[in-house]
Design an enzyme around this catalytic site. Structure first.
Site, PDB file in Angstrom:
ATOM      1  CB  SER A 157      -0.955  -0.043   1.194  1.00 51.11           C
ATOM      2  OG  SER A 157      -1.972   0.912   1.068  1.00 51.11           O
ATOM      3  CG  HIS A 185      -5.731  -2.348  -0.140  1.00 48.84           C
ATOM      4  ND1 HIS A 185      -4.807  -2.041  -1.119  1.00 48.84           N
ATOM      5  CD2 HIS A 185      -5.327  -1.668   0.970  1.00 48.84           C
ATOM      6  CE1 HIS A 185      -3.891  -1.224  -0.634  1.00 48.84           C
ATOM      7  NE2 HIS A 185      -4.169  -0.983   0.627  1.00 48.84           N
TER       8      HIS A 185
END
Length: 675
Positions: free
Chosen positions: A527, A640
């Protein structure tokens, strides 16, 4: 040589596949009389799918029982005791969709209470035990249109990571009558917003909840605080906050006059510390109880072994003079207390991760889930006294597995980053460490960026250490746990001071630990950590190989494709596409792709809406077109959160690719162990 390298690959695979054997525990709840604790146990079954059940523990005898069926394919979770302690309400998908089920604490079979088309979540008992508040999507009728239809989008916020494309339905508050067997149902809200964080007033006549607003750019993360009176028919809800903020977990004071809650008013946008607040219901007067401390009042410690749960909030003591809550500080989370005068003190903590917390005011006790770097996580009970806390462990979830492993205990280090700022980090020695050998180092960079690494179990770190790597992880500026100025330190300067901080950490480790081979340095992150990994390899060729995960490579396209891009770019980078696109490009690693010489593995999930896969695609094509050493691994049906809650087989595959990429580029294969 080929056979020895194959052995190293097999060793990596075995450590990664230990994930299938681990047990995950969480969401402990103490019975109203303090005699029992129920918690959720999650495992991975033979089909390599998650399954979970409820476990109940007698605190006197320490005997525990699987209270709902263990194994199989079903998921039981979110247990909540009835006020009289005779029944446990929980959520289960055993009927095909998440519904509320009830089971007697005397034993017997569970019985289904709800059958709502939108599924249910978050049960909360009314104080008299006659009904439950739940959340359900407002799908009151079956969809009539069938066949292939295009998605028609008219809202700014139309997708969300982990959810997918939004369907126009919202989470509403529903009242379920228990004596009628769930036949009497009342929908208490119908506004076009998502509702959450339900709570009852002590007299059972008023409810409170949080309502999210998405209709404007600056309100995506806004959550307003509401109370709604139920007596004499349904009344319009009353909004308590006039200034926009982000609030969660409202809890009623014992006298029913105030609410405590966790949150902030966006004074530093997404980098604002969460504080503990109270609000007088009648006067709408807000008071911050933690103004005297520079403290993040929530759990922001990263682990790849725990599933997310609802915030416990700030729970009132029996006499209403103080509240108890979780807070994060310098790589640890613990239990803190704030009284109504604003005095804050830590109750218990240490070098550990308290990742679940349920407080029982009646007996001044708590049930908690605790992890540390060598313990995946277990359930404990705490008894609070004026000068001490009695702590007892009541589960032994992974003892047998962990005893078979040589685990690495991290050593905390501090060093000076850019401008002399003090930075905290941790260093893990490899398994089988010997002073007379040299070892490669992997720098791990966390996401967020407003999260923190610290003293929690990380399967990924232990896997890399078991293969023979030194693992270095740090909390550069922008991380939580070190106060408001520190957490705000990277905004508008991505790739500036934060880059200098992590590189200074590598320098500090090399200076302090002579067994690190300066010619075998590696880097990875996910991320925001993926962004910084991309940035690093575009600025230096110091690392022999890198792995970027769920990363950001181009802020200009991120603005339009991420579910948060249209406001996050302004919050964090300091501009948006309309205002100054050149600034977004200046902070984009893709701009510096010609300078990348480091072999780069790109790991990305197909259904990642937070950092969409086109971010990885752009970087891969740009590198491949230039003939660079790169590989792109795409994980299907994953979002994610692949590394934390993704499908077990894909989590294992991710770990295998991670370790093998470093091995193949001079890391810990048999030709590179020792001087």
């Amino acid at each position: 040589m080929k056979k020895e390298i194959e052995k190293e690959v097999e060793k990596n695979d075995q450590m990664a596949e230990l994930l299938y054997e681990f047990t995950f525990v969480g969401d402990p709840q103490i019975s109203p009389d303090g005699s029992y604790v129920v918690y959720v146990k999650k495992v991975i079954n033979e089909e390599k799918e998650y399954t979970s059940n409820l476990v109940i523990v007698n605190r006197d005898t320490r005997i525990e029982h699987d209270w709902t069926a263990a194994g199989g394919e079903k998921k039981d979770h979110s247990p909540r005791w009835s006020p009289d302690g005779k029944t446990i309400a929980f959520v289960s998908d055993r009927s095909g969709e998440n519904q509320i089920w009830l089971i007697s604490t005397d034993g017997g079979e569970a019985r289904q209470l709800t059958d709502l088309k939108g599924g249910v979540s978050a049960p909360v008992w009314r104080p008299d035990g006659t009904s439950l508040l739940i959340l359900s999507k407002d799908k009151k009728e079956e969809e009539k249109e069938k066949g292939r239809k295009p998605l028609v989008v008219t809202d700014l916020q139309y997708k969300s990571d982990g959810v997918g494309f939004l369907d126009g339905h919202h989470m509403q508050v529903v009242l379920i009558d228990v004596p009628s067997g769930g036949q009497k149902i009342e929908w208490l809200t119908d506004a076009p917003f998502n509702h959450s964080n339900l709570s009852w007033s002590p007299d059972g006549q008023v409810i409170t909840y949080v309502r999210n607003r998405y209709e404007e750019q600056e309100s995506y993360m806004r959550s307003d605080l509401f109370v709604q009176r139920l007596e004499e028919g349904k009344e319009d809800p009353k909004q308590l906050n006039s200034e926009g903020g982000s609030f969660e977990a409202p809890k009623w004071s014992p006298d029913g006059e105030k609410l405590s809650f966790i949150g902030h008013f966006f004074h530093h946008e997404g980098a604002t510390l969460n504080k503990v607040w109270t609000v007088d219901i009648e006067k709408n007067e807000f008071t911050c109880l933690t103004d005297s401390v520079d403290l993040e009042c929530s759990d922001v410690l990263i682990s790849d072994m725990h599933w997310g749960g609802a915030s416990p909030g700030a729970v009132w003591s029996k006499d209403g003079t103080e509240v108890y809550f979780l807070a994060s500080e310098k790589g640890n989370t613990g239990i803190y207390c704030a009284d109504v005068t604003g005095t804050v003190r830590q109750i218990t903590g240490g070098d550990r991760h308290f990742y679940a917390f349920h407080y029982l005011p009646k007996t001044n006790e708590a049930a908690v889930a605790i992890s540390d770097p060598v313990q995946i996580g277990d359930i404990y009970t705490l008894s609070f006294h004026d000068d001490r806390v009695n702590e007892e462990r009541i589960s032994q979830s992974n003892d047998e597995i962990l005893q078979r492993l040589e685990l690495s205990s991290p050593e905390s280090i501090t060093y000076s980053g850019k401008d002399g700022l003090e930075i905290q980090g941790w260093m893990m020695r490899p398994a089988g460490f010997r002073d007379d050998q040299s070892y490669p180092l992997i720098l791990e960079i966390h996401g967020g960026p407003h999260m923190m690494y610290g003293n929690s179990f990380m399967h990924e770190f232990q896997l890399l250490a078991s293969k023979g790597y030194v693992v270095l992880y740090t909390n550069p500026r922008g991380s939580q746990g070190y106060g408001q100025e520190f957490v705000n330190g990277c905004r508008g300067d991505y790739g500036g001071g934060d880059y200098e901080d992590v590189m200074a950490g590598v320098d500090a480790a090399l200076k302090k630990y002579k067994f690190i081979d300066e010619n075998r340095l590696y880097v990875t992150g996910g991320s925001y950590g993926g962004f910084l990994t991309n940035w690093i390899v575009g600025k230096t060729d110091r690392f022999k190989a890198a792995v970027t995960q769920r990363s950001i490579s181009n802020w200009q396209s991120f603005y339009g494709v991420s579910d948060i891009g249209y406001f996050f770019t302004k919050w964090e980078v300091g501009s948006d596409l309309d205002e100054n696109p050149n600034k977004l490009w200046h902070h984009s690693p893709l701009k510096y792709v010609d300078q990348i010489q480091t072999p780069l593995l790109i790991l990305h999930s197909e259904n990642d809406y937070r950092c969409p896969i086109e971010q990885g695609e752009q970087l891969y094509i740009a590198l491949k077109h230039r003939g660079k050493d790169t590989m792109f691994v795409r994980f299907p049906d994953s979002d994610h959160n692949l590394s934390r809650s993704g499908h077990p087989e894909l989590r294992v595959e991710r770990l295998k690719h991670l370790g093998n990429w470093f091995d193949q580029h001079g890391g810990c294969d048999s030709t590179n162990t020792g001087r």
